[in-house]
Each structure stands twice: as structure tokens, then as C-alpha cells.
Design an enzyme around this catalytic site. Sequence first.
Site, PDB file in Angstrom:
ATOM      1  NE  ARG A 125      -4.201  -1.823   1.718  1.00 31.43           N
ATOM      2  CZ  ARG A 125      -4.269  -2.883   2.504  1.00 31.43           C
ATOM      3  NH1 ARG A 125      -3.454  -2.985   3.539  1.00 31.43           N
ATOM      4  NH2 ARG A 125      -5.155  -3.818   2.282  1.00 31.43           N
ATOM      5  CE  LYS A 147       1.182  14.475 -14.535  1.00 31.54           C
ATOM      6  NZ  LYS A 147       1.015  15.045 -15.890  1.00 31.54           N
ATOM      7  CD  GLU A 241      -1.818  17.292 -16.042  1.00 33.54           C
ATOM      8  OE1 GLU A 241      -0.755  16.746 -15.708  1.00 33.54           O
ATOM      9  OE2 GLU A 241      -2.346  17.143 -17.146  1.00 33.54           O
ATOM     10  CG  ASN A 249       0.712  17.668 -20.303  1.00 33.83           C
ATOM     11  OD1 ASN A 249       1.635  16.892 -20.088  1.00 33.83           O
ATOM     12  ND2 ASN A 249      -0.340  17.760 -19.516  1.00 33.83           N
ATOM     13  CG  HIS A 256       1.351  11.876 -25.566  1.00 34.20           C
ATOM     14  ND1 HIS A 256       0.695  12.248 -24.418  1.00 34.20           N
ATOM     15  CD2 HIS A 256       2.634  11.659 -25.204  1.00 34.20           C
ATOM     16  CE1 HIS A 256       1.550  12.257 -23.406  1.00 34.20           C
ATOM     17  NE2 HIS A 256       2.735  11.907 -23.858  1.00 34.20           N
ATOM     18  CG  HIS A 270       8.236  11.538 -24.383  1.00 35.06           C
ATOM     19  ND1 HIS A 270       6.879  11.655 -24.609  1.00 35.06           N
ATOM     20  CD2 HIS A 270       8.535  12.460 -23.431  1.00 35.06           C
ATOM     21  CE1 HIS A 270       6.377  12.594 -23.813  1.00 35.06           C
ATOM     22  NE2 HIS A 270       7.361  13.093 -23.090  1.00 35.06           N
TER      23      HIS A 270
HETATM   24  N1  GLY Z   1       5.512  15.538 -17.457  1.00 34.41           N
HETATM   25  C1  GLY Z   1       4.414  16.370 -17.153  1.00 34.41           C
HETATM   26  C2  GLY Z   1       4.096  16.422 -15.694  1.00 34.41           C
HETATM   27  O1  GLY Z   1       4.833  15.913 -14.886  1.00 34.41           O
HETATM   28  O2  GLY Z   1       3.088  16.959 -15.331  1.00 34.41           O
END
Ligand code: GLY
Length: 373
Positions: A125, A147, A241, A249, A256, A270
Site C-alpha cells: 500500500r 507522476k 493537474e 504538456n 503523443h 518521446h
Molecule cells: N511531465 C508532465 C508532468 O509531470 O506533469
Amino acid sequence: MRDDTRTIAVDLGARSYEVMVGPGLLAEAGTFCKPFLKRPRSVIVTDETVADLHLGTLEAGLAAAGIESHAIRLPPGERTKCWPMLERTVESLLELKVERDDVVIAFGGGVIGDLAGFAASILRRGVRFIQIPTSLLAQVDSSVGGKTGINSPSGKNLIGAFHQPDLVLADIDVLDTLSGREFLAGYGEVAKYGLLGDLPFFEWLEAHGPALAAGDKTLRVEAVARSVQAKADIVARDEHERGDRALLNLGHTFGHALEAATGYSDRLLHGEGVSVGMGLAFELSARLGHCSQETPSRVRAHLSGMRMKTRLADIDGDLPDADTLISLMSQDKKVVGGVPAFILARDIGDAFVTRDVEASAVRAVLADALAER
Ligand code: GLY
């Protein structure tokens, strides 16, 4: 504190942490990691390429501070960000008896950082982790901000979690072993910070980009630290976000779609997709009257002067038509009600987020860019 090293705070209340940027950090990793360990033991998740080049230095750096380490080596490449490799990583961490209070070390580029961070977020967890990014792209972007995740057959980064690291160590010496192409792919994300919110930084890159790419270490620390500071400021304002973080972005909605169209393969890295995507985003901004007609040319002049891909014509092989590229955009994470978010710009250093873009305008920009091929 060493005077060749910069430390940037990511200010997130109880989840705050520091990013250290400087040379020779791997050799001292034990000293920097030790305060976060409850026992002198850690598991490193890495890939075979990074392990062959740098794992010995990291292990010696940990051992010098009395930290025992074990390594999980995964295959290199984007395809590693998948369910089977996540399962392998989590099961290996359990076999290596990683406990709730232990710290996992993610040691590699964006793929390893995202995968190991996600594994840490779900193991027992949630266990803590430290990012030691080894690509320019990972140092300036993916290792900072929490992220984590893997790709799905339905699209990139569709499975994941926000899980902030406890520490990020960006050792700029490891960038020496990147290929020129990998370095420049990461440079796309560096330029992004200037383009989205910092004209003086973009001007600094126009002046110093070539020397930076040629290997100047002082410029490298400055570029990575300024990029990380820009990202830290945005993440501190909008960790999950809901608003401003989407600015990061810039170039990614187009990028993408191009990555999907090229099968996430070597045809387009990328950062290269982001570079081409930023050119298209500025072109779209100019066509919609948000910025001057000269602005996209200045953006492309810098990126192509750095020998980066900036146009669809720079991508080898076939590409699908404009409508297919638009449909690939609708698998983007940022889609709401089928409408993708676009990051457009009023000028260099003045980007904004909008969903109010007619598909016909996007189609026209893509169709013209495809016709140049
Ligand atoms: N790579 C975009 C972000 O971390 O929000």
C-alpha cells in the site's frame, strides 16, 4: 553544501522534498540517501543499460555509507512500462523482502522512474522511493512531480498514481554516456520550460544551447536546475493537474499522437515528439491569432539549430493522415468528453491551456505539415 551543486525544494507540505543537481552525486549517494533509511538497506530498480554503465558507482556510493543494496535489472526501453514488468518488479521487491519502512531507489531514465515509482506506490500500500534519474529527460521532467505509471495497450501512461519521491539526485555526470540523440530528446523538455513560461530562459538557451549540448558542465547544472525549479513551481501550485500543471504538456497533445502513430518505436523518441509537437502548437497558436506569425519560426529556428526534429518531415517513414492523427489525440489522458486539451501560446514564455480549439484548425495545421513531407 558543495558549491557546484544546486538544491531545489519541491514545496508540497508534508510531501515536500529536495532535488539535488550537480556532478559526482552517485559516488556520494549513500550520504544523501541515508537520512531517509530506517535500516541500512535498499533495493535499486534499474535497467540493463544503466546497470552496465553506472550501477557499480551507485552501489559503491551506497556501500561507502554502510548501505547494503540489491538490484533488480529490467530490459531497457519504453516497452518495459507494462503490466508484466510491473508484476515482475513488485514480486521481486517482495522476494527481496522490502518492508513498509524501506526505500526503493529508481535508477534510470523516465521508463524506470515511472515504473519503479508506480511499483513503490502499490507495494504494501505504498513504500517510499528515491529517484536517481540518468537521462536528461528524466532529470528535468519525469523524476520530479510524482507522476508514476505504465502504458496500456490503449495508450501511454493510462495506468498510474501520483506518488512523490523522498529525494531526487540528478547527477549531471551520468549524462556523459547518453547518445547525442537521447540528450537532444531531453533538451526538448528543457526548451519547453522557456517556451511555456520563461522568455529569459529561452533566450539563455538560444545563447548557450550549443555549448550545453557540447558538454559544458556548468551550463548543464544551470539548465537542469532552472528546468527543475520551473517544474517545482508549477507542481507546488497544482500537484494533481487540475489547472496549471497541464502547461507542462506543451507539445504533448501532438507529440503523443505522433508517438502512437510511429508505434512508440525508435522512429520517434518521446522528447522528439514533444519537439515536433511544440512546433505544431506554436503554429496552431499563430493560425488562431494568439501569437504573431513570426513566433513559430523563432521556436523552430532554435530547435532545428540544435539539430532537433521540429517538423513532420523530420520523421522517417509513413505517417497517417490528419484525421487519424486527430483520433489518436482522443486517447490522450487529458481528454474530457472526447475533447483533448491544447497548450497554446500568446508568445514565447506565455502559454495557456484551452479546449476551445476547432478540430478543423488542428486538421489544417496537420494537413499542411504532412504536405511538407
Ligand atoms: N511531465 C508532465 C508532468 O509531470 O506533469
